[in-house]
Design an enzyme around this catalytic site. Structure first.
Site, PDB file in Angstrom:
ATOM      1  N   GLY A 126      -9.516   7.962   1.370  1.00  0.00           N
ATOM      2  CA  GLY A 126      -9.096   9.358   1.298  1.00  0.00           C
ATOM      3  C   GLY A 126     -10.179  10.342   0.947  1.00  0.00           C
ATOM      4  O   GLY A 126     -10.162  11.485   1.403  1.00  0.00           O
ATOM      5  N   SER A 132       0.813  -1.214   0.000  1.00  0.00           N
ATOM      6  CA  SER A 132       0.000   0.000   0.000  1.00  0.00           C
ATOM      7  C   SER A 132       0.849   1.269   0.000  1.00  0.00           C
ATOM      8  O   SER A 132       0.299   2.375   0.043  1.00  0.00           O
ATOM      9  CB  SER A 132      -0.958  -0.004   1.196  1.00  0.00           C
ATOM     10  N   ARG A 192      -6.843   8.862 -10.131  1.00  0.00           N
ATOM     11  CA  ARG A 192      -7.452   9.131  -8.817  1.00  0.00           C
ATOM     12  C   ARG A 192      -6.363   9.490  -7.795  1.00  0.00           C
ATOM     13  O   ARG A 192      -5.320   8.859  -7.708  1.00  0.00           O
ATOM     14  CB  ARG A 192      -8.219   7.894  -8.344  1.00  0.00           C
ATOM     15  N   VAL A 193      -6.638  10.538  -7.026  1.00  0.00           N
ATOM     16  CA  VAL A 193      -5.741  10.937  -5.930  1.00  0.00           C
ATOM     17  C   VAL A 193      -6.579  11.032  -4.671  1.00  0.00           C
ATOM     18  O   VAL A 193      -7.683  11.580  -4.691  1.00  0.00           O
ATOM     19  CB  VAL A 193      -5.076  12.305  -6.239  1.00  0.00           C
ATOM     20  N   GLY A 194      -6.056  10.491  -3.576  1.00  0.00           N
ATOM     21  CA  GLY A 194      -6.783  10.533  -2.315  1.00  0.00           C
ATOM     22  C   GLY A 194      -6.338  11.684  -1.435  1.00  0.00           C
ATOM     23  O   GLY A 194      -5.944  12.753  -1.917  1.00  0.00           O
ATOM     24  N   ASP A 195      -6.384  11.461  -0.143  1.00  0.00           N
ATOM     25  CA  ASP A 195      -6.063  12.504   0.820  1.00  0.00           C
ATOM     26  C   ASP A 195      -4.573  12.658   1.089  1.00  0.00           C
ATOM     27  O   ASP A 195      -4.108  13.727   1.497  1.00  0.00           O
ATOM     28  CB  ASP A 195      -6.760  12.210   2.156  1.00  0.00           C
ATOM     29  N   THR A 234       1.682   6.979   0.116  1.00  0.00           N
ATOM     30  CA  THR A 234       0.769   5.871  -0.183  1.00  0.00           C
ATOM     31  C   THR A 234       0.784   5.539  -1.670  1.00  0.00           C
ATOM     32  O   THR A 234       1.165   6.387  -2.494  1.00  0.00           O
ATOM     33  CB  THR A 234      -0.671   6.252   0.225  1.00  0.00           C
TER      34      THR A 234
HETATM   35  N1  GLY Z   1      -5.561   7.201   2.337  1.00  0.00           N
HETATM   36  C1  GLY Z   1      -5.043   6.802   1.113  1.00  0.00           C
HETATM   37  C2  GLY Z   1      -5.901   7.094  -0.022  1.00  0.00           C
HETATM   38  O1  GLY Z   1      -7.112   7.201   0.094  1.00  0.00           O
HETATM   39  O2  GLY Z   1      -5.397   7.172  -1.124  1.00  0.00           O
END
Ligand code: GLY
Length: 332
Positions: A246, A90, A220-223, A210
């Site tokens: 995220g 991850s 896609r990009v998360g938090d 991450t």
């Molecule tokens: N917390 C990791 C993500 O959502 O990409």
């Protein structure tokens, strides 16, 4: 501002932050000195905390802190351990790919002065945290994304590599048979590493890295690389970082919220609990996802909270090295 007013107005003017020499060197009257010293608690420093049971990462960060180096160096070196571990699917190399089979990495870093840097959806570079630090230190920008981030990394001497390991490729090919996108709670019992450290000088820094949600949509990009969402540090107050789905953390700007709650007087634990409650309130009862927050304040006090049981966080200081089961909104 007169010292009396400064103490009244400052959110960080707690006794635990002020040193005794400071008190004797200034012209405080006896009553003021007594009231400040009454609540005096020892500041815990150096100290490092991180999401999940990332023992090796926190041990590395502790080694860096123990050598007298900065919190910024500690978080960079610490989270790099996980980026380099191909068995961690991850974070970094070995991370699970997007639905098209591409490993794209996100990371950000923030220092004691509020400087920050981030890379988003970057391919072929194993240590996004170090590229994020270069963005912070060597460019006028905060974020670089995709090809631009990758190109910048090559210019800074980072090596191009294939981030998709045989194991992650095998699992992705298996996933493609059904292509069902279902983020799993506590996937493999860990995901993003977020790390916060206080060095011997009492300065705070944080890093977060991450490979994002497994089999995410391309782009896609998360938090995690979003300053304020996946990570936030204010050297006067403390820091917070997040793990989990995220999108939900971005919607509440979770880490910034937690630091602001600490500024208003909440403990790290109380602030993390309120951060989770905000997310739960926004979701109107739908709780089929996991979020975990951790936080640290200027005194070195820590806290952690999550939605589903199973999240843990590491603390490493002169007082010991622990993997702490986080309290959770839903009970085991
Ligand atoms: N917390 C990791 C993500 O959502 O990409």
């Amino acid at each position: 501002m007169k010292r009396r007013n400064f103490l009244k107005n400052s959110g960080v003017a707690t006794a635990g932050v002020l040193s005794t020499p400071f008190l004797t060197s200034c012209k405080a009257n006896e009553e003021e000195k007594k009231s400040i010293l009454k609540g005096h608690t020892e500041t815990i420093k150096p100290i490092v905390i991180c999401t999940w049971d990332f023992h090796n990462a926190s041990a590395k960060a502790w080694e860096v802190l123990s050598s007298g180096a900065s919190a910024l160096d500690a978080v960079e070196q610490g989270v790099k351990v996980e980026e380099d571990d191909v068995n961690n699917q991850s974070v970094g190399r070995g991370g699970r790919p997007d639905r098209d089979g591409r490993v794209t990495l996100d990371a950000c870093i923030m220092d004691k002065d509020g400087n920050c840097g981030a890379v988003l959806a970057m391919q072929h570079i194993a240590n996004p945290i170090s590229v994020a630090r270069k963005v912070m230190e060597d460019t006028p920008h905060v974020m670089l994304a995709g090809k631009g981030a990758e190109q910048f990394a090559y210019e800074k001497g980072f090596e191009k590599m294939d981030l998709l390991t045989e194991q992650s490729k095998k699992e992705w090919l298996e996933w493609k048979k059904t292509s069902r996108y279902e983020p799993i709670i506590n996937i493999e019992n860990h995901d993003t590493i977020g790390m916060l450290a206080i060095d011997k000088n009492g300065n705070i820094a944080g890093g977060c890295t991450t490979s994002g949600m497994a089999y995410k949509m391309a782009g896609r990009v998360g938090d995690s690389p979003i300053i304020g969402a996946g990570l936030f540090v204010d050297n006067e107050v403390g820091g917070a970082t997040a793990t989990g789905v995220g999108e939900e953390v971005v919607r509440t700007v979770g880490s910034f919220l937690i630091v602001e709650l600490m500024r208003q007087g909440k403990s790290p634990q109380e602030a993390c609990e309120e951060g989770i409650r905000r997310i739960i309130a926004k979701n109107k009862g739908k709780l089929d996802f996991q979020i975990g927050f951790i936080a640290i304040n200027k005194k070195g006090e820590t806290g952690g909270y999550c939605i589903h049981p199973g999240f843990t966080y590491r603390t490493y200081s002169g007082k010991g090295h622990d993997n702490n089961p986080s309290k959770s909104f839903l009970k085991p």
